[in-house]
Design a protein around this motif. Structure first.
Motif, PDB file in Angstrom:
ATOM      1  N   ARG A  13       0.830  -1.212   0.000  1.00  0.00           N
ATOM      2  CA  ARG A  13       0.000   0.000   0.000  1.00  0.00           C
ATOM      3  C   ARG A  13       0.867   1.265   0.000  1.00  0.00           C
ATOM      4  O   ARG A  13       0.477   2.301  -0.553  1.00  0.00           O
ATOM      5  CB  ARG A  13      -0.909  -0.002   1.230  1.00  0.00           C
ATOM      6  CG  ARG A  13      -2.147  -0.851   1.073  1.00  0.00           C
ATOM      7  CD  ARG A  13      -3.254  -0.118   0.371  1.00  0.00           C
ATOM      8  NE  ARG A  13      -3.645   1.098   1.096  1.00  0.00           N
ATOM      9  CZ  ARG A  13      -4.572   1.937   0.705  1.00  0.00           C
ATOM     10  NH1 ARG A  13      -5.211   1.723  -0.429  1.00  0.00           N
ATOM     11  NH2 ARG A  13      -4.864   3.014   1.424  1.00  0.00           N
ATOM     12  N   TRP A  14       2.032   1.193   0.593  1.00  0.00           N
ATOM     13  CA  TRP A  14       2.934   2.341   0.616  1.00  0.00           C
ATOM     14  C   TRP A  14       3.420   2.671  -0.795  1.00  0.00           C
ATOM     15  O   TRP A  14       3.518   3.845  -1.157  1.00  0.00           O
ATOM     16  CB  TRP A  14       4.105   2.029   1.531  1.00  0.00           C
ATOM     17  CG  TRP A  14       5.122   3.141   1.617  1.00  0.00           C
ATOM     18  CD1 TRP A  14       6.193   3.348   0.810  1.00  0.00           C
ATOM     19  CD2 TRP A  14       5.134   4.220   2.555  1.00  0.00           C
ATOM     20  NE1 TRP A  14       6.889   4.467   1.181  1.00  0.00           N
ATOM     21  CE2 TRP A  14       6.261   5.037   2.254  1.00  0.00           C
ATOM     22  CE3 TRP A  14       4.316   4.567   3.638  1.00  0.00           C
ATOM     23  CZ2 TRP A  14       6.571   6.169   2.995  1.00  0.00           C
ATOM     24  CZ3 TRP A  14       4.631   5.700   4.373  1.00  0.00           C
ATOM     25  CH2 TRP A  14       5.744   6.496   4.044  1.00  0.00           C
ATOM     26  N   PHE A  15       3.721   1.630  -1.566  1.00  0.00           N
ATOM     27  CA  PHE A  15       4.244   1.852  -2.917  1.00  0.00           C
ATOM     28  C   PHE A  15       3.142   1.899  -3.977  1.00  0.00           C
ATOM     29  O   PHE A  15       3.353   2.457  -5.056  1.00  0.00           O
ATOM     30  CB  PHE A  15       5.250   0.746  -3.271  1.00  0.00           C
ATOM     31  CG  PHE A  15       6.564   0.883  -2.558  1.00  0.00           C
ATOM     32  CD1 PHE A  15       7.569   1.688  -3.080  1.00  0.00           C
ATOM     33  CD2 PHE A  15       6.791   0.220  -1.360  1.00  0.00           C
ATOM     34  CE1 PHE A  15       8.778   1.816  -2.418  1.00  0.00           C
ATOM     35  CE2 PHE A  15       8.003   0.357  -0.689  1.00  0.00           C
ATOM     36  CZ  PHE A  15       9.003   1.161  -1.222  1.00  0.00           C
ATOM     37  N   VAL A  16       2.001   1.306  -3.688  1.00  0.00           N
ATOM     38  CA  VAL A  16       0.866   1.353  -4.632  1.00  0.00           C
ATOM     39  C   VAL A  16      -0.356   1.811  -3.841  1.00  0.00           C
ATOM     40  O   VAL A  16      -1.215   0.995  -3.471  1.00  0.00           O
ATOM     41  CB  VAL A  16       0.625  -0.027  -5.289  1.00  0.00           C
ATOM     42  CG1 VAL A  16      -0.413   0.087  -6.418  1.00  0.00           C
ATOM     43  CG2 VAL A  16       1.911  -0.610  -5.838  1.00  0.00           C
ATOM     44  N   PRO A  17      -0.475   3.097  -3.573  1.00  0.00           N
ATOM     45  CA  PRO A  17      -1.568   3.581  -2.717  1.00  0.00           C
ATOM     46  C   PRO A  17      -2.953   3.296  -3.300  1.00  0.00           C
ATOM     47  O   PRO A  17      -3.934   3.234  -2.539  1.00  0.00           O
ATOM     48  CB  PRO A  17      -1.307   5.096  -2.646  1.00  0.00           C
ATOM     49  CG  PRO A  17       0.130   5.264  -3.027  1.00  0.00           C
ATOM     50  CD  PRO A  17       0.419   4.173  -3.999  1.00  0.00           C
ATOM     51  N   GLU A  18      -3.051   3.123  -4.615  1.00  0.00           N
ATOM     52  CA  GLU A  18      -4.357   2.901  -5.229  1.00  0.00           C
ATOM     53  C   GLU A  18      -4.880   1.495  -4.975  1.00  0.00           C
ATOM     54  O   GLU A  18      -6.077   1.218  -5.173  1.00  0.00           O
ATOM     55  CB  GLU A  18      -4.280   3.130  -6.741  1.00  0.00           C
ATOM     56  CG  GLU A  18      -3.841   4.537  -7.145  1.00  0.00           C
ATOM     57  CD  GLU A  18      -2.318   4.676  -7.112  1.00  0.00           C
ATOM     58  OE1 GLU A  18      -1.634   3.634  -6.925  1.00  0.00           O
ATOM     59  OE2 GLU A  18      -1.824   5.819  -7.237  1.00  0.00           O
ATOM     60  N   MET A  19      -4.040   0.572  -4.565  1.00  0.00           N
ATOM     61  CA  MET A  19      -4.490  -0.805  -4.332  1.00  0.00           C
ATOM     62  C   MET A  19      -5.396  -0.870  -3.109  1.00  0.00           C
ATOM     63  O   MET A  19      -5.033  -0.360  -2.040  1.00  0.00           O
ATOM     64  CB  MET A  19      -3.287  -1.742  -4.138  1.00  0.00           C
ATOM     65  CG  MET A  19      -3.689  -3.185  -3.807  1.00  0.00           C
ATOM     66  SD  MET A  19      -2.286  -4.302  -3.547  1.00  0.00           S
ATOM     67  CE  MET A  19      -1.815  -4.649  -5.234  1.00  0.00           C
ATOM     68  N   PRO A  20      -6.567  -1.474  -3.225  1.00  0.00           N
ATOM     69  CA  PRO A  20      -7.451  -1.613  -2.059  1.00  0.00           C
ATOM     70  C   PRO A  20      -6.794  -2.444  -0.959  1.00  0.00           C
ATOM     71  O   PRO A  20      -5.986  -3.332  -1.229  1.00  0.00           O
ATOM     72  CB  PRO A  20      -8.684  -2.328  -2.639  1.00  0.00           C
ATOM     73  CG  PRO A  20      -8.616  -2.104  -4.109  1.00  0.00           C
ATOM     74  CD  PRO A  20      -7.169  -2.011  -4.451  1.00  0.00           C
ATOM     75  N   TRP A  21      -7.174  -2.132   0.268  1.00  0.00           N
ATOM     76  CA  TRP A  21      -6.598  -2.851   1.391  1.00  0.00           C
ATOM     77  C   TRP A  21      -6.875  -4.353   1.303  1.00  0.00           C
ATOM     78  O   TRP A  21      -6.009  -5.179   1.620  1.00  0.00           O
ATOM     79  CB  TRP A  21      -7.134  -2.305   2.715  1.00  0.00           C
ATOM     80  CG  TRP A  21      -6.343  -1.153   3.250  1.00  0.00           C
ATOM     81  CD1 TRP A  21      -6.724   0.147   3.312  1.00  0.00           C
ATOM     82  CD2 TRP A  21      -5.018  -1.222   3.799  1.00  0.00           C
ATOM     83  NE1 TRP A  21      -5.722   0.916   3.863  1.00  0.00           N
ATOM     84  CE2 TRP A  21      -4.661   0.103   4.180  1.00  0.00           C
ATOM     85  CE3 TRP A  21      -4.097  -2.236   3.999  1.00  0.00           C
ATOM     86  CZ2 TRP A  21      -3.434   0.420   4.748  1.00  0.00           C
ATOM     87  CZ3 TRP A  21      -2.860  -1.926   4.580  1.00  0.00           C
ATOM     88  CH2 TRP A  21      -2.547  -0.617   4.948  1.00  0.00           C
ATOM     89  N   ALA A  22      -8.076  -4.718   0.872  1.00  0.00           N
ATOM     90  CA  ALA A  22      -8.414  -6.144   0.776  1.00  0.00           C
ATOM     91  C   ALA A  22      -7.482  -6.861  -0.198  1.00  0.00           C
ATOM     92  O   ALA A  22      -7.032  -7.985   0.060  1.00  0.00           O
ATOM     93  CB  ALA A  22      -9.871  -6.308   0.342  1.00  0.00           C
ATOM     94  N   ALA A  23      -7.181  -6.212  -1.334  1.00  0.00           N
ATOM     95  CA  ALA A  23      -6.273  -6.816  -2.308  1.00  0.00           C
ATOM     96  C   ALA A  23      -4.861  -6.920  -1.750  1.00  0.00           C
ATOM     97  O   ALA A  23      -4.148  -7.913  -1.985  1.00  0.00           O
ATOM     98  CB  ALA A  23      -6.273  -6.004  -3.597  1.00  0.00           C
ATOM     99  N   ALA A  24      -4.430  -5.897  -1.001  1.00  0.00           N
ATOM    100  CA  ALA A  24      -3.096  -5.928  -0.397  1.00  0.00           C
ATOM    101  C   ALA A  24      -2.987  -7.045   0.640  1.00  0.00           C
ATOM    102  O   ALA A  24      -1.965  -7.742   0.721  1.00  0.00           O
ATOM    103  CB  ALA A  24      -2.792  -4.576   0.236  1.00  0.00           C
TER     104      ALA A  24
END
Length: 515
Positions: A103-114
């Protein structure tokens, strides 16, 4: 025919790579995965993509059952705390750490996906652990901890994975709504594994034809896996419980004529499945790579994959160092009187455990199982592949030098247990024919006393005498075997020593049996 030709070629190439790995003293899964990558980019090479459900059932179920069958329940009980910390806590911490980093490097990724990505790459794989642990010599306690972890950590990670995937694909999902289902799944998996073992055991023990029995063993393994999947249970946990229950009773109910070829076939098939699994792992790079976008996207995704690889390695090391620090502080405060010298934890042993974090087929299968349209699915696929390949190369190739450098010596506790059990079994064999004054009994007593003398002078040596066919000798072997079962059931010896001596007496029984 083209696919068949490629399959034969892959098998032959895999055997050559495995032989080369043994000569160089490195774990063969690493060479096989690299060989799979090379094959994937050859002209006209097959574009074989993992089918997730098939991959888990075909490659994981038999390997997991084979490992669980040989698992020592006594040693699992003795090391329940470090195993639980790896199975539950380490998987959870790694999942959270990966999710935060991504999430730090790809802020657009949803938390569930991370979180789903974290759960995919968190657990070391049972097939990878089994294949690599059998090719290196680790201290006994470390090996038992890693074997226990490899049996159960996939189950805990896949539970987190299911929650995260459900949260990403559903409009609303809360812990309150899924907690009862998860609890029921865990309890149901244990119950199902036990019940299925009790149902299958009479069937397995009544078949006298060896080929039919071996085929039935594999068929029932896949049936148990499929039933667990159909019931929405943890197939991994179900198989583990099923195998452990089977291992406690079936060896006593089957003959040596059945066990010897059965064990040989299982060893061969598990090796073959491991070989094909790691070759297929390498071959997944081409379909994953071709599914990515332009050069900038590939570069960004490769950077993320590298960062996640470093994260999973570092987090496991940090977690184990924190764990050993707490344990050592407790020992200093309250003291510690271990049953065995090898039970004393150390910094070196913790570093070895933290370095045995190779990922494998489960990680890739879980990534491929993500539904089409899942957020950042391509990134997750590439990252999963990068973590699997990276851990196999970095940790797999450096594990043996690290073991040699640490020079940990546990005094061979399995060899000591073999010595104790062999002497007890031979005494039982002599007692079984005590009072028989026939010439055959006198000859047999002489032979067993000679074997007992060998056992006293060389407790780690193998019984070398071939025994002629006579009912009296079979009676003695049966008495010796019963003592082994009693010693295992009481916890006096572990399953490793039990299986080694079981093999010795199986061959003795076969040589004593009438043709």
């Amino acid at each position: 025919m083209h696919a068949f030709e490629w399959l034969i070629g892959l098998l032959m190439g895999a055997m050559l790579l495995s032989g080369l790995a043994r000569r160089l003293g490195v774990p063969y899964p690493t060479f096989l995965a690299l060989g799979g990558i090379a094959i994937a980019f050859l002209p006209s090479s097959p574009n074989w993509t993992l089918e997730p459900d098939l991959a888990l059932a075909l490659f994981v179920a038999p390997v997991l059952l084979d490992a669980a069958f040989d698992t020592s329940t006594r040693d699992l009980r003795d090391n329940w705390l470090p195993v639980a910390m790896l199975v539950v806590a380490a998987v959870g911490v790694t999942t959270v750490a990966v999710a935060v980093v991504v999430r730090w490097f790809v802020p657009e990724m949803p938390w569930a996906a991370a979180v789903a990505l974290g759960a995919i790459v968190a657990p070391p794989d049972a097939a990878a652990a089994t294949a690599i642990l059998r090719s290196v010599r680790l201290p006994y306690r470390i090996q038992k901890i890693l074997e226990g972890e490899s049996l159960l950590n996939d189950a805990s990670a896949l539970l987190i994975y299911r929650i995260a995937v459900g949260a990403a694909m559903a409009s609303s999902l809360s812990l309150e709504s899924i907690a009862p289902a998860l609890t029921l799944s865990l309890i149901g998996s244990v119950v199902a594994g036990y019940v299925l073992a009790r149902v299958v055991m009479p069937l397995l023990t009544r078949i006298s034809d060896v080929p039919t029995a071996i085929i039935m063993q594999f068929a029932t393994t896949f049936v148990v896996w499929i039933i667990a999947e159909k019931l929405q249970l943890s197939a991994i946990l179900t198989i583990v419980v099923y195998a452990i229950v089977i291992s406690r009773s079936v060896p006593m109910l089957t003959s040596a004529r059945m066990r010897v070829p059965s064990y040989a076939v299982w060893e061969t098939v598990v090796f073959l499945l491991n070989v094909m699994a790691f070759v297929l792992i390498g071959m997944q790079l081409r379909p994953i790579w071709s599914g990515l976008g332009d050069g900038s996207v590939r570069q960004q995704y490769c950077i993320v994959a590298g960062i996640v690889l470093v994260t999973v390695i570092v987090v496991r090391i940090v977690w184990m160092m924190c764990y050993i620090t707490v344990v050592r502080a407790k020992l200093l405060r309250y003291g510690y009187n271990p049953k065995r010298k090898s039970d004393v934890p150390s910094v070196k042993s913790s570093l070895l455990i933290s370095w045995c974090g190779m990922r494998g087929i489960v990680t890739l299968a879980a990534a491929f199982a993500l539904p089409v349209g899942f957020p950042y699915r391509d990134l997750i696929l590439l990252t999963a592949f990068g973590v699997v390949l990276g851990t196999l190369i970095i940790q797999g190739l450096t594990l043996r030098p690290l073991i040699d450098w640490f020079a940990l010596d546990d005094g061979d506790p399995v060899g000591q247990e073999i010595g104790w059990a062999r002497r007890a079994a031979l005494h039982a064999a002599l007692e079984a024919i005590d009072g028989n004054t026939s010439p055959e009994a006198d000859l047999l007593r002489l032979e067993y006393r000679q074997l007992l003398d060998q056992a006293e002078s060389n407790p780690d040596g193998l019984m070398s005498s071939e025994l002629p066919a006579d009912p009296l000798r079979l009676q003695a072997i049966d008495a010796a075997r019963r003592v082994l079962f009693e010693m295992r059931d009481s916890g006096e010896i572990g399953d490793d020593a039990f299986h080694r001596l079981e093999e010795e007496f199986d061959w003795a029984e076969l040589s004593a049996a009438k043709p």
